[in-house]
Design an enzyme around this catalytic site. Structure first.
Site, PDB file in Angstrom:
ATOM      1  N   THR A  12       0.768  -1.087  -0.112  1.00 45.28           N
ATOM      2  CA  THR A  12      -0.115   0.105  -0.074  1.00 45.28           C
ATOM      3  C   THR A  12       0.851   1.263   0.014  1.00 45.28           C
ATOM      4  O   THR A  12       0.443   2.394  -0.588  1.00 45.28           O
ATOM      5  CB  THR A  12      -0.751   0.037   1.257  1.00 45.28           C
ATOM      6  OG1 THR A  12      -1.802  -1.107   1.308  1.00 45.28           O
ATOM      7  CG2 THR A  12      -1.908   1.538   1.208  1.00 45.28           C
ATOM      8  N   SER A  57      -0.381 -10.096  -0.829  1.00 43.38           N
ATOM      9  CA  SER A  57      -1.188 -11.208  -0.921  1.00 43.38           C
ATOM     10  C   SER A  57      -0.566 -12.096  -1.914  1.00 43.38           C
ATOM     11  O   SER A  57      -1.104 -13.061  -2.351  1.00 43.38           O
ATOM     12  CB  SER A  57      -2.600 -10.637  -1.225  1.00 43.38           C
ATOM     13  OG  SER A  57      -2.552  -9.890  -2.432  1.00 43.38           O
ATOM     14  N   THR A  89       1.016  -4.746   4.030  1.00 40.94           N
ATOM     15  CA  THR A  89       0.463  -5.136   5.444  1.00 40.94           C
ATOM     16  C   THR A  89      -0.242  -6.431   5.393  1.00 40.94           C
ATOM     17  O   THR A  89      -0.537  -6.769   6.564  1.00 40.94           O
ATOM     18  CB  THR A  89      -0.203  -3.917   6.413  1.00 40.94           C
ATOM     19  OG1 THR A  89      -1.356  -3.843   5.712  1.00 40.94           O
ATOM     20  CG2 THR A  89       0.741  -2.749   6.159  1.00 40.94           C
ATOM     21  N   ASP A  90      -1.117  -6.649   4.289  1.00 40.66           N
ATOM     22  CA  ASP A  90      -1.830  -7.869   4.461  1.00 40.66           C
ATOM     23  C   ASP A  90      -1.439  -9.189   4.999  1.00 40.66           C
ATOM     24  O   ASP A  90      -2.050 -10.055   5.492  1.00 40.66           O
ATOM     25  CB  ASP A  90      -2.498  -8.039   2.931  1.00 40.66           C
ATOM     26  CG  ASP A  90      -3.573  -7.203   2.641  1.00 40.66           C
ATOM     27  OD1 ASP A  90      -3.909  -6.195   3.502  1.00 40.66           O
ATOM     28  OD2 ASP A  90      -4.099  -7.239   1.348  1.00 40.66           O
TER      29      ASP A  90
END
Length: 327
Positions: A12, A57, A89-90
């Protein structure tokens, strides 16, 4: 002044809104992120290592092993005092723990990112990056292992969990609490970690599946995982390690076929254990041969099991790797 290697991988922190795509997409490389982060020259001498713009991801075990080698090589330079990995951060609770298992040096390794895209008014990327570099440059963080640093907190990789999908202060360590805090005034250490798990391997088992137990759940999903060629299975049981007896029965068949099964709790904190002895209770899982994972959450247990199997550990070796380290 301390020297810190910063490995940029995307996430992000590198994104901005694209009207054509209808959402945030990667646009900033490492140099672009650094250009948005003033004041770093007062914190440390930064060595930038750009490894692309990959959504968190999309990471695979081979990529994580490759990034571990990138960090290891950067820290092998005697002039480098610590390293920062910038990512999405996922999956940070999994990736940071993977590197915590693989990297054994004393130099600090800090994983960070952002919860807001670069074109949002409350873009948190620059503050998080400055804080992470401060942590990596601080001699007090030597020997602590890999940590996650966002929103001013310093979290241990083996406990940190993403608690909220979008909050800025999403990361917390529900079992032991934060290791410390960081800000413009520097690093404050609250506590040290009791111990660390370690594994040496150049590969990970690719087919380690996570099954989450729910109300009225039988063993069909676990059976499907076995039929698909599972190398190992992690069961995120309810509460302190309890499931429907049908799920345990299927796990027993898997273990009889030589597939290791690890038992975790689906709860945010706590551990699965042998407190309950009714059919499907934690005690019956442990007696059947399931491997308890201490206070690891299920997704971290999956990472450890995959690396342990990749290293060729036998059952005793896997049990030692998954168990809570001694203080």
């Amino acid at each position: 002044m301390a020297r810190v290697a910063v490995v940029f991988t995307g996430g992000t922190i590198s994104t901005a809104f694209d009207p054509a795509a209808g959402g945030n997409v990667p646009v900033l490389d490492g140099a672009g992120i650094l250009a948005r982060t003033p004041g770093l020259d007062a914190v440390a001498d930064v060595v930038a290592i750009d490894r692309g713009r990959t959504p968190a991801s999309h990471f695979t075990f081979p990529v994580l092993l490759e990034l571990a080698e990138v960090v290891r090589n950067a820290l092998a330079d005697a002039s480098v005092d610590g390293a920062v990995v910038v990512q999405g951060t996922d999956t940070i609770e999994e990736t940071s723990f993977c590197w915590d298992l693989l990297l054994d040096g004393a130099k600090p390794v800090v994983v960070t990112g952002a919860m807001r895209a670069s074109d949002e008014a409350d873009f948190d990327g620059p503050a998080n990056l400055r804080d992470a570099i401060r942590v990596a440059a601080d001699p007090a963080m030597r020997g602590v292992g890999v940590v996650v640093c966002l929103a001013g907190t310093i979290e241990p990789a083996d406990d940190v969990v993403k608690m909220h999908a979008s909050a800025l202060d999403t990361f917390a360590s529900p079992n032991g609490g934060s290791l410390g805090r960081v800000g413009a005034a520097g690093v404050t250490v609250f506590r040290r970690r009791a111990g660390r798990r370690r594994i040496e391997t150049a590969r990970a088992a690719e087919r380690v599946h996570l099954i989450t137990a729910t109300v009225a759940m039988d063993g069909s999903l676990l059976a499907a995982a076995v039929a698909a060629g599972a190398d190992g299975i992690v069961v995120a049981a309810t509460g302190a390690g309890n499931t429907d007896p049908a799920l345990l029965a299927e796990a027993e068949r898997a273990m009889a076929a030589g597939i290791p099964v690890a038992l975790a709790s689906r709860c945010v904190a706590g551990r699965a254990g042998a407190a309950y002895a009714f059919p499907g209770g934690g005690a019956t899982w442990v007696r059947a041969g399931a491997l308890p994972v201490g206070h690891l959450c299920a997704v971290k247990a999956r990472v450890a099991l995959a690396l342990g199997l990749g290293a060729g550990l036998d059952r005793d070796g896997l049990a030692a790797l998954l168990a809570d380290p001694l203080g």
